[in-house]
Design an enzyme around this catalytic site. Structure first.
Site, short mmCIF file in Angstrom:
data_model
loop_
_atom_site.label_atom_id
_atom_site.label_comp_id
_atom_site.label_asym_id
_atom_site.label_seq_id
_atom_site.Cartn_x
_atom_site.Cartn_y
_atom_site.Cartn_z
N GLY A 54 0.83 -1.21 0.00
CA GLY A 54 0.00 0.00 0.00
C GLY A 54 0.86 1.25 0.00
O GLY A 54 2.05 1.19 -0.30
N ASN A 55 0.25 2.38 0.31
CA ASN A 55 1.02 3.62 0.42
C ASN A 55 0.40 4.50 1.50
O ASN A 55 -0.64 4.16 2.07
CB ASN A 55 1.11 4.32 -0.94
CG ASN A 55 -0.23 4.76 -1.46
OD1 ASN A 55 -0.87 5.65 -0.91
ND2 ASN A 55 -0.70 4.11 -2.53
N ARG A 56 1.02 5.63 1.78
CA ARG A 56 0.67 6.42 2.96
C ARG A 56 -0.42 7.47 2.71
O ARG A 56 -0.64 8.32 3.56
CB ARG A 56 1.93 7.07 3.52
CG ARG A 56 2.87 6.02 4.06
CD ARG A 56 4.23 6.58 4.38
NE ARG A 56 4.20 7.47 5.54
CZ ARG A 56 5.26 7.78 6.26
NH1 ARG A 56 6.44 7.27 5.95
NH2 ARG A 56 5.15 8.60 7.27
N SER A 57 -1.10 7.43 1.57
CA SER A 57 -2.19 8.38 1.34
C SER A 57 -3.30 8.18 2.38
O SER A 57 -3.74 7.06 2.61
CB SER A 57 -2.77 8.18 -0.06
OG SER A 57 -3.98 8.89 -0.19
N ALA B 213 -3.82 8.09 -4.74
CA ALA B 213 -2.43 7.61 -4.87
C ALA B 213 -2.52 6.16 -5.34
O ALA B 213 -2.56 5.22 -4.55
CB ALA B 213 -1.72 7.72 -3.53
#
Ligand code: CTP
Ligand code: CA
Length: 226
Positions: free
Chosen positions: A33-36, A101
């Site tokens: 995943g990512n930090r959005s 994102a």
């Protein structure tokens, strides 16, 4: 006050907004995943509704409630699901704002069973590239007015202007991530670029910044499409 309460600059328009991260599953318990946080995208959806638009919000996995006035929300998890949901809704949209994102890669194989640790051995994940949602929209002959985001850690202006051109966008909103701005933060600062102009939106809380972005999108949309 008048500007924020009296602004109906998007009345009669159908606006599609994507927000949040995407999660790409590795196995039943793990993902890439990512930090959005989704907060900027949700603020953009709220501001578009406030400006009179009929808003459809495509949301990745976030823990945020649907803003007041948003007509419909579709929750997705992966980039592939977001791609499909955006393409379906884009047929009805005048404007698409891609604030999500979107994961650039997904695991080549998703294991049906939990991967087991093997002591003493490392693990390599093979990834394959996801389709670019904005680029696939701009490749269609009839498509909405396209607004992208570019979150960059360095060389913000040149990367953002490159994405504006390469993805065939009408406008891009660029921000520097890190240093207390951008992902996982309450404040943000944006620079907007279009083919023959640019404007800075200085550091502000995301809801206020979103209102300013929407005012500029409305202005550029009217200039481009009447
Ligand atoms: N985007 C998209 N589909 C993807 C990846 C990105 O539509 N598969 C959109 C994002 O929603 C954003 C814009 O493209 O509006 C820019 O995303 P960004 O990650 O900054 O750019 P990339 O082209 O993916 O390049 P990189 O990650 O290498 O900076
Ligand atoms: Ca990317």
């Amino acid at each position: 006050l008048l500007a924020s309460f009296g602004n109906r600059s998007l009345a009669g328009l159908n606006v599609l907004v994507s927000a949040g991260p995407t999660y790409e599953d590795i196995d039943p318990v793990r993902f890439v995943g990512n930090r959005s946080s989704g907060r900027m995208g949700f603020a953009v959806a709220a501001a578009a509704a406030e400006a009179g638009a009929e808003v459809t919000l495509i949301a990745g996995p976030v823990s945020l409630s649907t803003p007041a006035g948003v007509a419909r929300r579709v929750d997705v998890r992966s980039a592939a699901q977001m791609h499909a949901a955006v393409l379906t809704a884009a047929a009805q949209a005048d404007i698409y704002i891609g604030a999500a994102a979107v994961g650039d890669y997904r695991p080549l194989e998703v294991s049906a069973q939990k991967l087991k640790k093997r002591a003493g051995a490392g693990l390599s994940l093979q990834l394959s590239e996801n389709p670019d949602i904005l680029a696939s929209l701009s490749a269609q002959t009839a498509h909405p007015f396209l607004v992208g985001f570019a979150a960059e850690t360095h060389d913000v202006a040149s990367y953002a202007q490159g994405k504006l051109r390469n993805k065939g966008l009408d406008m891009i909103a660029a921000n520097q991530v890190g240093g207390g701005l951008g992902f996982e933060t309450a404040d943000n600062a944006l620079t907007l670029y279009w083919a023959d102009g640019a404007v800075e939106l200085p550091r502000a809380a995301k809801p206020e910044l979103a209102r300013q972005l929407i005012a500029r999108v409305a202005e550029r949309f009217r200039a481009a499409r009447g």
